[in-house]
Write a protein that holds these residues in place. Structure first.
Motif, PDB file in Angstrom:
ATOM      1  N   VAL A 125     -40.127 -39.952   7.983  1.00  0.00           N
ATOM      2  CA  VAL A 125     -39.099 -38.929   8.182  1.00  0.00           C
ATOM      3  C   VAL A 125     -39.046 -38.000   6.972  1.00  0.00           C
ATOM      4  O   VAL A 125     -38.969 -36.773   7.104  1.00  0.00           O
ATOM      5  N   GLY A 126     -39.102 -38.590   5.775  1.00  0.00           N
ATOM      6  CA  GLY A 126     -39.012 -37.804   4.557  1.00  0.00           C
ATOM      7  C   GLY A 126     -40.162 -36.845   4.360  1.00  0.00           C
ATOM      8  O   GLY A 126     -39.964 -35.673   4.019  1.00  0.00           O
ATOM      9  N   ILE A 127     -41.390 -37.311   4.576  1.00  0.00           N
ATOM     10  CA  ILE A 127     -42.538 -36.443   4.333  1.00  0.00           C
ATOM     11  C   ILE A 127     -42.567 -35.280   5.322  1.00  0.00           C
ATOM     12  O   ILE A 127     -42.920 -34.143   4.970  1.00  0.00           O
ATOM     13  N   LYS A 128     -42.165 -35.524   6.559  1.00  0.00           N
ATOM     14  CA  LYS A 128     -42.133 -34.444   7.547  1.00  0.00           C
ATOM     15  C   LYS A 128     -41.093 -33.391   7.172  1.00  0.00           C
ATOM     16  O   LYS A 128     -41.351 -32.182   7.247  1.00  0.00           O
ATOM     17  N   ALA A 129     -39.907 -33.839   6.760  1.00  0.00           N
ATOM     18  CA  ALA A 129     -38.851 -32.913   6.372  1.00  0.00           C
ATOM     19  C   ALA A 129     -39.242 -32.122   5.129  1.00  0.00           C
ATOM     20  O   ALA A 129     -38.995 -30.907   5.039  1.00  0.00           O
ATOM     21  N   ALA A 130     -39.872 -32.804   4.167  1.00  0.00           N
ATOM     22  CA  ALA A 130     -40.316 -32.122   2.950  1.00  0.00           C
ATOM     23  C   ALA A 130     -41.390 -31.083   3.275  1.00  0.00           C
ATOM     24  O   ALA A 130     -41.388 -29.966   2.727  1.00  0.00           O
ATOM     25  N   ALA A 131     -42.313 -31.435   4.167  1.00  0.00           N
ATOM     26  CA  ALA A 131     -43.361 -30.496   4.572  1.00  0.00           C
ATOM     27  C   ALA A 131     -42.760 -29.286   5.267  1.00  0.00           C
ATOM     28  O   ALA A 131     -43.218 -28.146   5.075  1.00  0.00           O
ATOM     29  N   GLN A 132     -41.745 -29.517   6.081  1.00  0.00           N
ATOM     30  CA  GLN A 132     -41.106 -28.407   6.778  1.00  0.00           C
ATOM     31  C   GLN A 132     -40.460 -27.444   5.782  1.00  0.00           C
ATOM     32  O   GLN A 132     -40.575 -26.223   5.915  1.00  0.00           O
ATOM     33  N   TYR A 133     -39.792 -28.010   4.767  1.00  0.00           N
ATOM     34  CA  TYR A 133     -39.180 -27.135   3.762  1.00  0.00           C
ATOM     35  C   TYR A 133     -40.247 -26.362   2.989  1.00  0.00           C
ATOM     36  O   TYR A 133     -40.148 -25.138   2.832  1.00  0.00           O
ATOM     37  N   LEU A 134     -41.258 -27.069   2.518  1.00  0.00           N
ATOM     38  CA  LEU A 134     -42.291 -26.416   1.706  1.00  0.00           C
ATOM     39  C   LEU A 134     -43.028 -25.336   2.486  1.00  0.00           C
ATOM     40  O   LEU A 134     -43.353 -24.273   1.942  1.00  0.00           O
ATOM     41  N   SER A 135     -43.296 -25.585   3.768  1.00  0.00           N
ATOM     42  CA  SER A 135     -44.099 -24.645   4.551  1.00  0.00           C
ATOM     43  C   SER A 135     -43.406 -23.302   4.738  1.00  0.00           C
ATOM     44  O   SER A 135     -44.067 -22.288   4.957  1.00  0.00           O
ATOM     45  N   GLY A 136     -42.067 -23.293   4.638  1.00  0.00           N
ATOM     46  CA  GLY A 136     -41.331 -22.049   4.802  1.00  0.00           C
ATOM     47  C   GLY A 136     -40.820 -21.486   3.496  1.00  0.00           C
ATOM     48  O   GLY A 136     -39.943 -20.615   3.492  1.00  0.00           O
ATOM     49  N   SER A 137     -41.359 -21.972   2.393  1.00  0.00           N
ATOM     50  CA  SER A 137     -40.871 -21.545   1.085  1.00  0.00           C
ATOM     51  C   SER A 137     -41.994 -20.977   0.228  1.00  0.00           C
ATOM     52  O   SER A 137     -43.170 -21.024   0.585  1.00  0.00           O
ATOM     53  N   LYS A 138     -41.617 -20.461  -0.934  1.00  0.00           N
ATOM     54  CA  LYS A 138     -42.593 -19.913  -1.880  1.00  0.00           C
ATOM     55  C   LYS A 138     -43.444 -21.006  -2.518  1.00  0.00           C
ATOM     56  O   LYS A 138     -44.432 -20.720  -3.198  1.00  0.00           O
ATOM     57  N   TYR A 139     -43.067 -22.268  -2.294  1.00  0.00           N
ATOM     58  CA  TYR A 139     -43.784 -23.389  -2.894  1.00  0.00           C
ATOM     59  C   TYR A 139     -44.970 -23.862  -2.058  1.00  0.00           C
ATOM     60  O   TYR A 139     -45.722 -24.739  -2.486  1.00  0.00           O
ATOM     61  N   LYS A 140     -45.128 -23.314  -0.875  1.00  0.00           N
ATOM     62  CA  LYS A 140     -46.229 -23.723  -0.006  1.00  0.00           C
ATOM     63  C   LYS A 140     -47.568 -23.543  -0.710  1.00  0.00           C
ATOM     64  O   LYS A 140     -47.875 -22.466  -1.224  1.00  0.00           O
ATOM     65  N   GLY A 141     -48.371 -24.617  -0.746  1.00  0.00           N
ATOM     66  CA  GLY A 141     -49.676 -24.564  -1.385  1.00  0.00           C
ATOM     67  C   GLY A 141     -49.634 -24.672  -2.894  1.00  0.00           C
ATOM     68  O   GLY A 141     -50.680 -24.787  -3.543  1.00  0.00           O
ATOM     69  N   LYS A 142     -48.424 -24.641  -3.473  1.00  0.00           N
ATOM     70  CA  LYS A 142     -48.272 -24.729  -4.929  1.00  0.00           C
ATOM     71  C   LYS A 142     -47.737 -26.103  -5.344  1.00  0.00           C
ATOM     72  O   LYS A 142     -48.139 -26.640  -6.385  1.00  0.00           O
ATOM     73  N   VAL A 143     -46.812 -26.621  -4.562  1.00  0.00           N
ATOM     74  CA  VAL A 143     -46.294 -27.968  -4.802  1.00  0.00           C
ATOM     75  C   VAL A 143     -46.999 -28.910  -3.836  1.00  0.00           C
ATOM     76  O   VAL A 143     -46.898 -28.758  -2.620  1.00  0.00           O
ATOM     77  N   MET A 144     -47.749 -29.875  -4.371  1.00  0.00           N
ATOM     78  CA  MET A 144     -48.487 -30.803  -3.534  1.00  0.00           C
ATOM     79  C   MET A 144     -47.547 -31.870  -2.959  1.00  0.00           C
ATOM     80  O   MET A 144     -46.636 -32.332  -3.644  1.00  0.00           O
ATOM     81  N   LEU A 145     -47.786 -32.222  -1.733  1.00  0.00           N
ATOM     82  CA  LEU A 145     -46.975 -33.235  -1.064  1.00  0.00           C
ATOM     83  C   LEU A 145     -47.878 -34.272  -0.422  1.00  0.00           C
ATOM     84  O   LEU A 145     -48.831 -33.936   0.286  1.00  0.00           O
ATOM     85  N   THR A 146     -47.599 -35.538  -0.685  1.00  0.00           N
ATOM     86  CA  THR A 146     -48.313 -36.627  -0.023  1.00  0.00           C
ATOM     87  C   THR A 146     -47.332 -37.769   0.207  1.00  0.00           C
ATOM     88  O   THR A 146     -46.154 -37.675  -0.094  1.00  0.00           O
TER      89      THR A 146
END
Length: 367
Positions: A260-281
């Motif tokens: 649940v957490g990784i999906k929510a974090a990915a959703q936030y990052l994908s719509g923000s200026k951090y997309k591709g800059k902050v790595m998520l795993t």
């Protein structure tokens, strides 16, 4: 207060559909020792193996009632896991039930469901524990009443169940997530962890190994700045991700060991200026994470197959009920197409090594 009702398959399917819709909108898953069944647990911390001797060649019993009690019935991860358990139970000629709270932090609710299942005289129950100690008294009473107790995904104390079905070695899961993020970051930068509930046994065990892994020389330029908790709630996890980046604007990476957490974090990052800059795993399902891998938000993540985890929990519960195993180290049993498994220390059986999902292989996996 009336006893909690068990969900029928039809009701469960409806809940899963409604839960999936609500998650999408929200984000835009001890008492004293009893004689016999827990004889060796108080003294050596081992699993609550019975006094009976295991007979690996015993016939598999049919017409059993096997109940699954996940942390949260409307969590998509547990929907997949319990569906795997249901299929295995029915293939083994027994009856499947599912019961559980609607909140991933409702520990008292889990206790109530354990008591209800015990009163209903189920043959076995598979439980994903909210809290390592809160369920102990209820689970020990269940075992005293002849119920075989398996934990899966998240364990209780070893003396409060017969067998724990682990996704993989806890150490392997904790360390591998750090290694994966380290590779993505070039082993440099501030990192954070987005966990589920603060009391979740599996999360805390993995995080302990993550912190230990970070002590190694190759991670000297990586610094863990915070561990946040989204309580396996999509909206809370989304907000915690936002909060992490506001509090630590230089954050380079996030590990979220919860689907649940990784999906929510990915959703936030994908719509923000951090997309591709902050790595998520972390740990996620291919179906949840596919679009985030393909749009460049996430480079890679890992998981086991939750349906297989549920199936192994079911096979373990039936093997216990059939006398093929008792919960002692070294005992072996067959789990259908999954293969043959051996119980390890403290009655733990590992499903296997996690798989890393990325652009190269994610379309080959559908769960």
């Amino acid at each position: 207060m009336s006893a909690p009702a068990l969900r029928t398959p039809a009701a469960r399917r409806l809940c899963a559909v409604l839960a999936a819709a609500s998650l999408a909108l929200a984000a835009t898953a001890c008492g004293g020792t009893t004689k016999g069944s827990t004889k060796n647990s108080a003294e050596d911390g081992g699993a609550a193996a019975s006094d009976a001797k295991a007979d690996p060649n015993a016939a598999t019993k049919k017409d059993l009632t096997v109940a699954f009690l996940p942390k949260q019935v409307n969590n998509p991860y547990f929907t997949v896991a319990d569906k795997g358990g249901e299929k295995a139970v029915e293939e083994l000629g027994s009856t499947f039930k599912e019961a559980g709270p609607n909140s991933a932090t409702d520990t008292s609710g889990q206790v109530s469901y354990v008591n209800t299942l015990t009163q209903q005289q189920v043959d076995a129950m598979a439980v994903s524990a909210q809290d390592p100690g809160a369920l102990c008294t209820a689970l020990k009473q269940a075992m005293k009443n002849g119920v075989k107790v398996v934990t899966y995904d998240s364990d209780t104390k070893p003396g409060c169940r017969h067998v724990f079905v682990s996704q993989a070695s806890a150490e392997a899961l904790g360390r591998s997530q750090v290694r994966l993020l380290g590779e993505q970051l070039g082993y440099k930068g501030e990192i954070a962890i987005l966990s589920a509930a603060q009391t979740a046994t599996n999360q805390n065990t993995w995080i302990g190994f993550m912190k230990d892994e970070l002590k190694k020389p190759e991670y000297k330029d990586m610094k863990l700045v915070k561990t946040a908790y989204g309580n396996d709630d999509a909206q809370q996890s989304f907000q915690q991700t936002q909060g992490l980046l506001q509090e630590h604007p230089g954050l380079a990476g996030i590990i979220s060991p919860t689907t649940v957490g990784i999906k929510a974090a990915a959703q936030y990052l994908s719509g923000s200026k951090y997309k591709g800059k902050v790595m998520l795993t972390g740990l996620g399902t291919p179906n949840d994470m596919r679009k985030y891998v393909k749009n460049g938000t996430v480079e890679g993540f890992e998981l086991w197959d939750p349906a297989k985890l549920g199936a192994l929990a079911a096979h373990t519960a039936v093997a216990l009920s059939s006398g093929q195993i008792t919960g002692r180290q070294g005992e072996t049993f067959k789990a259908g197409a999954l293969g043959t498994f051996t119980l390890g220390d403290h009655g733990v059986v590992d499903l296997g090594e996690p798989t890393v999902f990325d652009k190269k292989n994610i379309d080959r996996h559908r769960f």
